[in-house]
Design a protein around this motif. Sequence first.
Motif, PDB file in Angstrom:
ATOM      1  N   GLY A  53       0.809  -1.205   0.000  1.00 46.62           N
ATOM      2  CA  GLY A  53       0.000   0.000   0.000  1.00 46.62           C
ATOM      3  C   GLY A  53       0.843   1.256   0.000  1.00 46.62           C
ATOM      4  N   GLU A  54       0.217   2.368   0.377  1.00 47.63           N
ATOM      5  CA  GLU A  54       0.870   3.676   0.317  1.00 47.63           C
ATOM      6  C   GLU A  54       1.220   4.164   1.707  1.00 47.63           C
ATOM      7  OE1 GLU A  54      -1.154   6.202  -2.758  1.00 47.63           O
ATOM      8  OE2 GLU A  54      -2.480   4.455  -2.858  1.00 47.63           O
ATOM      9  N   SER A  55       2.165   5.098   1.755  1.00 48.97           N
ATOM     10  CA  SER A  55       2.706   5.545   3.035  1.00 48.97           C
ATOM     11  C   SER A  55       2.005   6.777   3.576  1.00 48.97           C
ATOM     12  CB  SER A  55       4.206   5.823   2.906  1.00 48.97           C
ATOM     13  OG  SER A  55       4.437   6.830   1.914  1.00 48.97           O
ATOM     14  N   CYS A  56       1.196   7.450   2.785  1.00 51.25           N
ATOM     15  CA  CYS A  56       0.456   8.633   3.250  1.00 51.25           C
ATOM     16  C   CYS A  56      -0.790   8.774   2.395  1.00 51.25           C
ATOM     17  CB  CYS A  56       1.330   9.879   3.174  1.00 51.25           C
ATOM     18  SG  CYS A  56       1.904  10.272   1.498  1.00 51.25           S
ATOM     19  N   TYR A  57      -1.708   9.611   2.853  1.00 53.61           N
ATOM     20  CA  TYR A  57      -2.949   9.739   2.103  1.00 53.61           C
ATOM     21  C   TYR A  57      -3.073  11.131   1.498  1.00 53.61           C
ATOM     22  CZ  TYR A  57      -5.516  12.631   5.508  1.00 53.61           C
ATOM     23  OH  TYR A  57      -5.946  13.655   6.312  1.00 53.61           O
ATOM     24  N   VAL A  58      -3.779  11.179   0.393  1.00 53.64           N
ATOM     25  CA  VAL A  58      -4.140  12.419  -0.276  1.00 53.64           C
ATOM     26  C   VAL A  58      -5.659  12.537  -0.224  1.00 53.64           C
ATOM     27  CG1 VAL A  58      -4.099  13.689  -2.462  1.00 53.64           C
ATOM     28  CG2 VAL A  58      -2.142  12.263  -1.795  1.00 53.64           C
ATOM     29  N   PRO A  59      -6.191  13.692   0.136  1.00 54.35           N
ATOM     30  CA  PRO A  59      -7.649  13.815   0.234  1.00 54.35           C
ATOM     31  C   PRO A  59      -8.357  13.405  -1.063  1.00 54.35           C
ATOM     32  CG  PRO A  59      -6.595  15.717   1.217  1.00 54.35           C
ATOM     33  CD  PRO A  59      -5.517  14.943   0.545  1.00 54.35           C
ATOM     34  N   HIS A  60      -9.451  12.706  -0.872  1.00 54.72           N
ATOM     35  CA  HIS A  60     -10.340  12.314  -1.967  1.00 54.72           C
ATOM     36  C   HIS A  60      -9.621  11.519  -3.051  1.00 54.72           C
ATOM     37  CE1 HIS A  60     -13.852  14.458  -0.508  1.00 54.72           C
ATOM     38  NE2 HIS A  60     -13.086  15.510  -0.270  1.00 54.72           N
ATOM     39  N   ARG A  61      -8.875  10.540  -2.619  1.00 58.64           N
ATOM     40  CA  ARG A  61      -8.201   9.646  -3.550  1.00 58.64           C
ATOM     41  C   ARG A  61      -8.557   8.200  -3.215  1.00 58.64           C
ATOM     42  NH1 ARG A  61      -3.312  11.988  -5.634  1.00 58.64           N
ATOM     43  NH2 ARG A  61      -3.856  14.123  -6.242  1.00 58.64           N
ATOM     44  N   ALA A  62      -8.519   7.341  -4.214  1.00 61.60           N
ATOM     45  CA  ALA A  62      -8.639   5.904  -3.986  1.00 61.60           C
ATOM     46  C   ALA A  62      -7.250   5.372  -3.699  1.00 61.60           C
ATOM     47  CB  ALA A  62      -9.252   5.218  -5.197  1.00 61.60           C
ATOM     48  N   GLN A  63      -7.035   4.868  -2.474  1.00 60.48           N
ATOM     49  CA  GLN A  63      -5.715   4.438  -2.064  1.00 60.48           C
ATOM     50  C   GLN A  63      -5.816   3.135  -1.268  1.00 60.48           C
ATOM     51  OE1 GLN A  63      -4.786   8.626  -0.353  1.00 60.48           O
ATOM     52  NE2 GLN A  63      -2.772   7.850  -1.026  1.00 60.48           N
ATOM     53  N   THR A  64      -4.644   2.507  -1.044  1.00 59.59           N
ATOM     54  CA  THR A  64      -4.573   1.277  -0.264  1.00 59.59           C
ATOM     55  C   THR A  64      -3.617   1.486   0.898  1.00 59.59           C
ATOM     56  OG1 THR A  64      -4.973  -0.080  -2.222  1.00 59.59           O
ATOM     57  CG2 THR A  64      -3.991  -1.171  -0.321  1.00 59.59           C
ATOM     58  N   ASP A  89     -15.626  10.275   6.895  1.00 58.41           N
ATOM     59  CA  ASP A  89     -15.867  10.584   5.487  1.00 58.41           C
ATOM     60  C   ASP A  89     -15.020   9.729   4.551  1.00 58.41           C
ATOM     61  OD1 ASP A  89     -13.474  11.764   6.170  1.00 58.41           O
ATOM     62  OD2 ASP A  89     -13.857  13.649   5.106  1.00 58.41           O
ATOM     63  N   TRP A  90     -14.404   8.669   5.094  1.00 54.86           N
ATOM     64  CA  TRP A  90     -13.713   7.693   4.257  1.00 54.86           C
ATOM     65  C   TRP A  90     -14.670   6.529   3.963  1.00 54.86           C
ATOM     66  CZ3 TRP A  90      -7.845   6.706   5.128  1.00 54.86           C
ATOM     67  CH2 TRP A  90      -7.169   7.921   5.280  1.00 54.86           C
ATOM     68  N   THR A  91     -14.393   5.818   2.869  1.00 53.32           N
ATOM     69  CA  THR A  91     -15.203   4.648   2.500  1.00 53.32           C
ATOM     70  C   THR A  91     -14.276   3.476   2.228  1.00 53.32           C
ATOM     71  OG1 THR A  91     -16.906   6.042   1.498  1.00 53.32           O
ATOM     72  CG2 THR A  91     -16.892   3.705   0.876  1.00 53.32           C
ATOM     73  N   CYS A 142      -4.836  -5.332   4.675  1.00 49.80           N
ATOM     74  CA  CYS A 142      -4.816  -4.139   3.837  1.00 49.80           C
ATOM     75  C   CYS A 142      -6.238  -3.743   3.462  1.00 49.80           C
ATOM     76  CB  CYS A 142      -3.992  -4.373   2.581  1.00 49.80           C
ATOM     77  SG  CYS A 142      -2.250  -4.729   2.911  1.00 49.80           S
ATOM     78  N   TYR A 143      -6.464  -2.435   3.308  1.00 47.23           N
ATOM     79  CA  TYR A 143      -7.787  -1.887   3.017  1.00 47.23           C
ATOM     80  C   TYR A 143      -7.699  -0.966   1.813  1.00 47.23           C
ATOM     81  CZ  TYR A 143      -8.842  -3.467   7.756  1.00 47.23           C
ATOM     82  OH  TYR A 143      -9.022  -4.224   8.892  1.00 47.23           O
ATOM     83  N   GLU A 144      -8.573  -1.200   0.852  1.00 47.66           N
ATOM     84  CA  GLU A 144      -8.728  -0.269  -0.254  1.00 47.66           C
ATOM     85  C   GLU A 144      -9.814   0.725   0.139  1.00 47.66           C
ATOM     86  OE1 GLU A 144      -9.563  -2.584  -3.693  1.00 47.66           O
ATOM     87  OE2 GLU A 144      -7.579  -3.523  -3.738  1.00 47.66           O
ATOM     88  N   VAL A 145      -9.469   2.017   0.116  1.00 56.05           N
ATOM     89  CA  VAL A 145     -10.377   3.041   0.628  1.00 56.05           C
ATOM     90  C   VAL A 145     -10.450   4.201  -0.343  1.00 56.05           C
ATOM     91  CG1 VAL A 145      -9.831   2.417   3.014  1.00 56.05           C
ATOM     92  CG2 VAL A 145      -8.573   4.273   1.899  1.00 56.05           C
ATOM     93  N   VAL A 146     -11.460   5.025  -0.155  1.00 54.76           N
ATOM     94  CA  VAL A 146     -11.530   6.354  -0.770  1.00 54.76           C
ATOM     95  C   VAL A 146     -11.438   7.344   0.372  1.00 54.76           C
ATOM     96  CG1 VAL A 146     -12.902   7.964  -2.115  1.00 54.76           C
ATOM     97  CG2 VAL A 146     -12.922   5.540  -2.695  1.00 54.76           C
ATOM     98  N   THR A 147     -10.388   8.161   0.386  1.00 59.36           N
ATOM     99  CA  THR A 147     -10.141   9.055   1.506  1.00 59.36           C
ATOM    100  C   THR A 147     -11.114  10.222   1.500  1.00 59.36           C
ATOM    101  OG1 THR A 147      -8.522  10.324   0.256  1.00 59.36           O
ATOM    102  CG2 THR A 147      -7.703   8.424   1.504  1.00 59.36           C
ATOM    103  N   SER A 207      -4.192  20.561  -3.689  1.00 59.67           N
ATOM    104  CA  SER A 207      -5.170  19.495  -3.448  1.00 59.67           C
ATOM    105  C   SER A 207      -6.567  20.096  -3.549  1.00 59.67           C
ATOM    106  CB  SER A 207      -4.963  18.865  -2.063  1.00 59.67           C
ATOM    107  OG  SER A 207      -6.010  17.965  -1.763  1.00 59.67           O
ATOM    108  N   VAL A 208      -7.377  19.544  -4.446  1.00 64.58           N
ATOM    109  CA  VAL A 208      -8.747  20.019  -4.643  1.00 64.58           C
ATOM    110  C   VAL A 208      -9.706  18.879  -4.310  1.00 64.58           C
ATOM    111  CG1 VAL A 208     -10.406  20.962  -6.284  1.00 64.58           C
ATOM    112  CG2 VAL A 208      -7.990  21.594  -6.462  1.00 64.58           C
ATOM    113  N   SER A 209     -10.669  19.173  -3.492  1.00 62.60           N
ATOM    114  CA  SER A 209     -11.659  18.149  -3.148  1.00 62.60           C
ATOM    115  C   SER A 209     -13.059  18.776  -3.167  1.00 62.60           C
ATOM    116  CB  SER A 209     -11.355  17.555  -1.768  1.00 62.60           C
ATOM    117  OG  SER A 209     -11.402  18.549  -0.772  1.00 62.60           O
ATOM    118  N   PRO A 210     -14.026  17.992  -3.551  1.00 60.52           N
ATOM    119  CA  PRO A 210     -13.897  16.628  -4.075  1.00 60.52           C
ATOM    120  C   PRO A 210     -13.318  16.625  -5.483  1.00 60.52           C
ATOM    121  CG  PRO A 210     -16.162  17.346  -4.276  1.00 60.52           C
ATOM    122  CD  PRO A 210     -15.453  18.437  -3.522  1.00 60.52           C
TER     123      PRO A 210
END
Length: 841
Positions: A53-64, A89-91, A142-147, A207-210
């Motif tokens: 997976g990834e080491s950090c999150y970016v808002p409104h991205r599909a990440q693991t 607000d994550w899924t 591991c979790y696949e999420v949308v931040t 970073s632009v969300s959504p």
Amino acid sequence: MKPNMVLCLFFVMSLVLCLVPASSVQPAAAAALARSVDGASGSYVAFDPSAGGESCYVPHRAQTFCFKAESFTTEGHVSSGVIQRFPSDWTVTRSYLAGTPACTGGGAFAAEYDTFAISPNEAGNYHLRYPAMVDNCVAHYCYEVVTGAGISDASVSWFWTGAMDGPAPLFPCSSDGYQPAGFSACDESIKPPSSVPVCTSPDPYLSVSPPSLAVEQCPGQVSAQPMRVCNLGAEPLTWSLGEGAETDWLSEDLASGTLEMLECQDLSVTFDATKLPPGTYSAELHFDSNDPTSPRVTVPGSLVVPEPVHDVAFSWEPSNPYAGNRMVFRAAAQGVEPISYAWDFQEGTASSGAVVSQLYATPGEYLVTLTATNACGQESAQRTVTVVTGPVLELEPPALSPRQCGGAQTEQTLRVCNAGSVPLTWSLGEWPTFSSSGGRQRSEQMAQSPATRQAGEQLVLRAGSLQLPTLQLPAPPVPAASPLEAGAVLWDQPSDYTDASLSSSWPSLGPELYSADDFQNTMLWAIDTIFVAGVAGMTPLESATALHWCIYPNAAGVPAGYPGAGGETWCWSTLPDDPAVTHSGGPLAGDVVLDVTAALGEPLFLTPGHWWLLVYPDWAIFPDGIWGMANATTTNLNKSQWIDPTDMLGVGLTAWTPPLDAGIVAHWDLGFRLEGQAIAPGIAWLNEDTASGTVAPGTCQDVTVTVDSAGLAVGEYQAQLLISSDDPALPLAFVPVDLTVARSIRNAGFVWTPPDPAAGTPITFEATAEDGADVSFEWDFGDEESGTGAVASHSYAAAGDYLVWLTASDDTCGVAQAQHTVTVLEAQRYRIYLPIVTGGD
């Protein structure tokens, strides 16, 4: 009830029947997964990107993101898994096991692994650990999420599932005290939640969300959608906003700005459908900045303007309804789905749905109002439904009782009358006599859909729910087969209980699922027992709020309806503890038997045809209250059918569908057995000059019934004429025919007193005869005088010999005579001598 409900039946014998849509497990069901974790102090979950997976999150991205789950035990007991909660607000879209789990003290993990969801941002892993007495075990999940929209480190709570025994702690959790709904309380919260850092950059980072805007709103509506622009870099960010192409329906309240490190700015985007016709519209927002990596971020925007509901209409079947005859109403409307339908039938009843049923008990004109509603409006339609008195069958006389000699033929008249206001169509067949306590009586109960009846209300639908065509019975005479004994097996589909099809309703919650299977009869059936092989869930069938048995006619390979939509030929509803109901257990404690004769007071009479059996309970609870019809080992007729009218499972099976074809089950048939009496048509000594007809309102049609006793021995014979008609309250009527074949009168004779009569003396004659019925006697006294009656009196004027004839006759089988000569003596004469006395001197 939502489509993401788990439909699972947990059974003994390791049988599990599940219909599980994606990401769908209720907390109560998940709680059943709990196992023991004794002495589990120090167990924790931590963010571990080294597992993948990834080491950090970016808002409104599909990440693991991956996590290390390490459990400790000093008691050697089994643990079952861990649950994690991400920001609200994550899924979570998927979770999986990464790498090979291991225990340092000699324990092991089970090969089986499964996941379940509790809410959009909560997910669990069911993964049994079998540690040594003192052990620590590690697995990576591991979790696949949308931040979501945050720009600070994301906190991920965790909870270890455990058991209700053993030394504490059994349920360690993160220090924020996280406790998933439906699980035991956390009993140790010393380790912090996991933390997923936000991604940062030494340069300006836009970073632009959504990442996109998708809006659906009705014509004339205006809405404002929030957006956030953030700088995830260490240097100041300068940004500006423009549209890819100018539109008159999209506008922004802010067009540019400057942001420092980890600073955000909110803006509002307005969608205006005031001047837009229904349709789909697209645009792009371009965010330009001094971000060296992504100097332009494009945010697609779409506006869907739905079509308001319009052109609302409805129809009904039958088009010319009778009072007491169930109707089916069907709605139609244009506009964006979903469209809901509400019905007002004027006489105090209401319903909802695109297809509904209604019964008017009395004739009249009824104003029916249908209101259709969708996201953008509401429209109503009204029509007047004229309900008339249907055909009313009356038979005269109610029974035929011919009496005749052997070899004779007599004619009886049966009058078929119509007391209704529309033509009556009828047909007639001959049947041997069978047990019937009430089949000849008109049912005073009106057809009622099980969906509208109260739980526990006992109801027989003798009339059916729709105007059925005349039942065409075989024309007599037909060589008669010997009837089966009462209680004989009429149809049998045995089960080995390896599979099941759900068939249950939850009236207070809304959803319903029905299963049905077909059978066929070529003779009249008098059904006295219905056995159904069933599969009960975690709650026994006796705890259901009601039980229902229904029979539907076949319609192109599927049932002609379903509960609530009409179409049934017969339904019976009652409580589970009704004395006529037996819960016979079975391997999965779901078998149920209905004693039809005890329930109805008579067998269920079913004319030859192709039929579907549907059985289901009502429940007040879910998912504990659930039941299904077990599979059969046979492959008779059509495949069993399944329907989900409310689309409870969200898979679109809202019409009858074979579950075998849908891949839901592996069986063809459902397990059930019908017992009773099969009765072949045709009576050799009966014939009719007509076997069917149509009778105008207020008129009658005469049927000449010929009774032929040729070849019949002296005795009593019983049969019945079965008249089927489109009378909704009396579709089947029975006219018993009781034939007496009489013996001819014989051995007529007579005696008289006094035996030696004299002329002028009254003589009493007494007649005798054997056999015969309603015998009459006529006398010829031989002196041109006559008399009648079993006892007659006569006197002769003169002495002499007289030949007396007796003629004995009955109204059926002829006469018998006897004669005797009666000698009449002279009347005795007596002389009286009187003394003569003379005088003397």
